[in-house]
Structure formats: structure tokens, C-alpha cells
Design a protein around this motif. Structure first.
Motif, PDB file in Angstrom:
ATOM      1  N   CYS A 173      11.435   2.857 -10.454  1.00  0.00           N
ATOM      2  CA  CYS A 173      11.037   3.112  -9.027  1.00  0.00           C
ATOM      3  C   CYS A 173      10.384   4.576  -8.794  1.00  0.00           C
ATOM      4  O   CYS A 173       9.597   4.732  -7.780  1.00  0.00           O
ATOM      5  CB  CYS A 173      12.323   3.170  -8.244  1.00  0.00           C
ATOM      6  N   CYS A 231       7.098   5.478  -7.347  1.00  0.00           N
ATOM      7  CA  CYS A 231       6.628   5.335  -5.872  1.00  0.00           C
ATOM      8  C   CYS A 231       7.428   6.099  -5.162  1.00  0.00           C
ATOM      9  O   CYS A 231       7.133   6.522  -3.868  1.00  0.00           O
ATOM     10  CB  CYS A 231       6.438   4.085  -5.582  1.00  0.00           C
ATOM     11  N   HIS A 232       8.779   6.050  -5.407  1.00  0.00           N
ATOM     12  CA  HIS A 232       9.703   6.551  -4.250  1.00  0.00           C
ATOM     13  C   HIS A 232      10.384   7.855  -4.732  1.00  0.00           C
ATOM     14  O   HIS A 232      10.891   7.974  -5.799  1.00  0.00           O
ATOM     15  CB  HIS A 232      10.907   5.715  -4.359  1.00  0.00           C
TER      16      HIS A 232
HETATM   17  C1  HEC Z   1       4.209   0.451  -6.847  1.00  0.00           C
HETATM   18  C2  HEC Z   1       4.924   1.095  -6.093  1.00  0.00           C
HETATM   19  C3  HEC Z   1       6.691   0.889  -5.639  1.00  0.00           C
HETATM   20  C4  HEC Z   1       7.422   0.786  -6.692  1.00  0.00           C
HETATM   21  C5  HEC Z   1       7.262   0.942  -8.254  1.00  0.00           C
HETATM   22  C6  HEC Z   1       8.848   0.416  -6.277  1.00  0.00           C
HETATM   23  N1  HEC Z   1       8.468   0.317  -4.677  1.00  0.00           N
HETATM   24 FE1  HEC Z   1      10.184   0.074  -3.344  1.00  0.00          FE
HETATM   25  N2  HEC Z   1       8.627   0.400  -1.719  1.00  0.00           N
HETATM   26  C7  HEC Z   1       7.204   0.501  -1.931  1.00  0.00           C
HETATM   27  C8  HEC Z   1       6.429   0.324  -0.936  1.00  0.00           C
HETATM   28  C9  HEC Z   1       5.080   0.434  -0.643  1.00  0.00           C
HETATM   29  C10 HEC Z   1       7.444   0.071   0.277  1.00  0.00           C
HETATM   30  C11 HEC Z   1       7.203  -0.091   1.757  1.00  0.00           C
HETATM   31  C12 HEC Z   1       7.340  -1.598   1.890  1.00  0.00           C
HETATM   32  C13 HEC Z   1       6.982  -2.009   3.235  1.00  0.00           C
HETATM   33  O1  HEC Z   1       7.610  -1.450   4.317  1.00  0.00           O
HETATM   34  O2  HEC Z   1       6.517  -3.152   3.403  1.00  0.00           O
HETATM   35  C14 HEC Z   1       8.738   0.215  -0.429  1.00  0.00           C
HETATM   36  C15 HEC Z   1       9.955  -0.011   0.240  1.00  0.00           C
HETATM   37  C16 HEC Z   1      11.292  -0.249  -0.392  1.00  0.00           C
HETATM   38  C17 HEC Z   1      12.501   0.048  -0.070  1.00  0.00           C
HETATM   39  C18 HEC Z   1      12.734  -0.316   1.613  1.00  0.00           C
HETATM   40  C19 HEC Z   1      12.458  -1.770   2.212  1.00  0.00           C
HETATM   41  C20 HEC Z   1      12.808  -1.653   3.606  1.00  0.00           C
HETATM   42  O3  HEC Z   1      13.919  -2.145   4.157  1.00  0.00           O
HETATM   43  O4  HEC Z   1      12.191  -1.021   4.443  1.00  0.00           O
HETATM   44  C21 HEC Z   1      13.315  -0.342  -0.774  1.00  0.00           C
HETATM   45  C22 HEC Z   1      15.053  -0.090  -0.548  1.00  0.00           C
HETATM   46  C23 HEC Z   1      12.711   0.078  -2.104  1.00  0.00           C
HETATM   47  N3  HEC Z   1      11.294   0.181  -1.628  1.00  0.00           N
HETATM   48  C24 HEC Z   1      13.272   0.149  -3.267  1.00  0.00           C
HETATM   49  C25 HEC Z   1      12.856   0.300  -4.493  1.00  0.00           C
HETATM   50  C26 HEC Z   1      13.567   0.473  -5.750  1.00  0.00           C
HETATM   51  C27 HEC Z   1      14.955   0.444  -5.802  1.00  0.00           C
HETATM   52  C28 HEC Z   1      12.482   0.487  -6.687  1.00  0.00           C
HETATM   53  C29 HEC Z   1      12.592   0.408  -8.228  1.00  0.00           C
HETATM   54  C30 HEC Z   1      13.387  -0.575  -8.850  1.00  0.00           C
HETATM   55  C31 HEC Z   1      11.118   0.381  -6.012  1.00  0.00           C
HETATM   56  N4  HEC Z   1      11.410   0.294  -4.486  1.00  0.00           N
HETATM   57  C32 HEC Z   1      10.006   0.444  -6.814  1.00  0.00           C
HETATM   58  C33 HEC Z   1       6.703   0.804  -3.267  1.00  0.00           C
HETATM   59  C34 HEC Z   1       7.210   0.732  -4.635  1.00  0.00           C
END
Ligand code: HEC
Length: 265
Positions: free
Chosen positions: A63, A66-67
């Protein structure tokens, strides 16, 4: 007239807020959430430190590209039973952006007081790449209706068989999501430090528990205080009952000696 204007303003506000609440995707899950059993729910809930450490590891592997976790200082990882040396070593592997003495953007190794940084360069680049900026995850587990269940269901909710427009993905919880499926088809890239090779569900559970801890790190202390307060109130109740008995016995004795109205009535 004034009252009418007030009412109108209030009803407009109500419509607006109802509209905001009804906007899809971010606020409410699009489908039913499969509820999970967590160690940290209920009045006696607690965190399983091993699970949190595993969750931290999943976050780092899957994660953090990106986060960020902007509200989580490295030092607070002591709450996961990680030693100070290990935390310092971990913090120093992160590159923390800062402005150097020449006024230029630079990076330096992280220290205890830094928090998990955002690895992406800037929000506009993130939007250009993913269509949306990946949000900070520090409080995410408490920011969504359904809490930990929401995060877990989102993580296991991808279905790549569904057709989606370019750059969007299908997820049971958020029908059109810009976050790519974080799980590779071949999981052999991943092993927990203790050697177990976990399933997707296990990784999703562990990282969700970790994100619940980042959002609510004082849960255990709060529960402990709750128990102490309840015991204190019970002790006080017993004490006041005993005090009442002593006083009542004295009153009875006095009335018996001096006469007077029947103390039972
Ligand atoms: C390649 C980039 C990327 C990775 C790696 C990634 N994310 Fe995300 N994540 C995003 C993006 C872009 C959004 C915004 C999505 C949207 O609003 O459409 C997001 C949104 C979210 C959200 C919020 C959803 C909501 O309700 O608005 C959560 C929770 C989340 N990610 C958890 C995780 C977790 C836990 C991991 C690892 C297991 C992870 N992400 C890995 C790009 C990533």
C-alpha cells in the motif's frame, strides 16, 4: 418573513446535506458488507500485536507506494511491541522530503518523530496517473460507514472480470474505483517475516486490523478505563448501600427507645 427565510435556508441545507450523504462511492458502501469477527470490537476488544505487525508489513509491501499514514509517527509503533532500535532502523529506510539550507527540495532519512510519508511526488501527478489522488489512510478505518468491515470488504472486493472504462476498476464496495487491485495474481512474492505464506484474505485482514489501530490507537486504554470506572461505580454502590444500612439501623434503634411513628411505615 424572516422565519420563512430561516426555514427555507434550513430546508436547503437539509437537501444539500442529504445530497452529500447520498453521493455514491466514498461515503457509503455500494453493496452489503460481509461482517468479520475482529479482536478489537466489543467493550472488551483488544489488539493482537502480532496481527498488527503483520498488517504493517502488508501496508509496507502493498500500500505505501500510493498511500501515506501522515498521522502515524514511527515512534508510535512501540504500541505494536516493536523495539526502539527496530523502529529507528525502519524509520531510516524512508526518504522524508524537506527544504534544505539552499532552499531546494531534498530528502533525508526518516527519524522517530517523522510519519509515514507519501511516496508519490505531488497530488497533480497522482491524479494524472490514477485519476484520483490516493487518500491518506491514517483514519480511513473510522472514516467510512462499516469501519474495519468496509476496508476489509473493499480489499477483497475486486472482480477483474467486470468491464470498466479505462483507468477504473470494479469493486463490490465501490463499483467504479480508481485504485488498481492491490493483489498480484501470483502471491509468491510475499511471505510474512515468520515464514507463513498467507492468503489474500489473511493479508487483507491483517492490514485492516493495522489500519484500525492507526485510526484508533487508544482503544485498549479506553476499554481499560471503562472497566476501572464500572468497578469503581460498583464499589461506590455497595459502599452507599452499607452506609444506608448503618444509618437506618441507628434510626430504628433511636425510634425504638424514644417511641414515635412505626419506622417501617
Ligand atoms: C497503485 C496505487 C495504489 C495502491 C498500491 C493502493 N491504493 Fe488504495 N487507493 C488508490 C487510489 C487512486 C484511491 C482512490 C480511489 C477512488 O477514490 O476511486 C485509493 C483509495 C483507497 C481507499 C479509500 C476508498 C474509499 O472509500 O474512498 C482505501 C481504504 C485504500 N485505498 C486502501 C488501500 C490499501 C489497504 C492498500 C494496500 C493493500 C492500497 N489501498 C493500495 C491507489 C492505491
Amino acid at each position: 418573513m424572516r422565519f420563512g427565510t430561516l426555514l427555507k435556508t434550513l430546508s436547503t441545507a437539509a437537501v444539500l446535506s442529504a445530497g452529500a450523504a447520498a453521493t455514491p462511492a466514498t461515503a457509503e458502501p455500494a453493496g452489503p458488507l460481509e461482517s468479520q469477527t475482529w479482536s478489537f470490537t466489543g467493550p472488551l476488544g483488544y489488539y493482537d500485536e502480532m496481527q498488527l505487525q503483520h498488517g504493517l508489513y502488508v501496508y509496507q509491501t502493498r500500500c505505501q507506494a500510493c498511500h501515506s499514514l501522515g498521522l502515524v509517527r514511527f515512534a508510535s509503533l512501540s504500541g505494536l511491541d516493536v523495539s526502539e532500535e527496530a523502529i529507528k532502523a525502519l524509520a531510516s529506510t524512508y526518504e522524508i522530503p524537506y527544504i534544505n539550507d539552499d532552499g531546494d527540495r531534498d530528502t533525508r532519512p526518516g527519524v522517530m518523530n517523522d510519519s509515514f510519508p507519501w511516496a508519490l511526488d505531488n497530488p497533480k501527478r497522482a491524479i494524472a496517473t490514477y485519476g484520483k489522488a490516493p487518500p491518506d489512510l491514517s483514519t480511513m478505518a473510522r472514516a467510512r460507514i462499516g469501519g474495519a468491515d468496509y476496508v476489509y470488504n473493499l480489499l477483497v472486493g475486486y472482480d477483474d472480470a467486470h468491464e470498466q472504462p479505462e483507468g477504473a476498476y470494479y469493486n463490490k464496495v465501490m463499483k467504479v474505483i480508481k485504485m488498481p487491485n492491490p493483489w498480484p495474481a501470483d502471491m509468491s512474492d510475499f511471505e510474512y517475516p515468520n515464514g507463513t505464506r498467507p492468503s489474500l484474505e489473511q493479508q487483507a485482514r491483517d492490514v485492516t486490523a493495522f489500519l484500525n489501530w492507526t485510526a484508533d490507537p487508544y482503544l485498549e486504554e479506553r476499554h481499560q478505563w471503562g472497566i476501572i470506572v464500572v468497578l469503581y461505580m460498583l464499589a461506590l454502590t455497595v459502599l452507599s448501600f452499607l452506609a444506608y444500612r448503618v444509618v437506618a439501623a441507628k434510626v430504628h434503634a433511636k425510634l425504638e427507645v424514644e417511641g414515635g411513628p412505626d419506622p417501617e411505615h
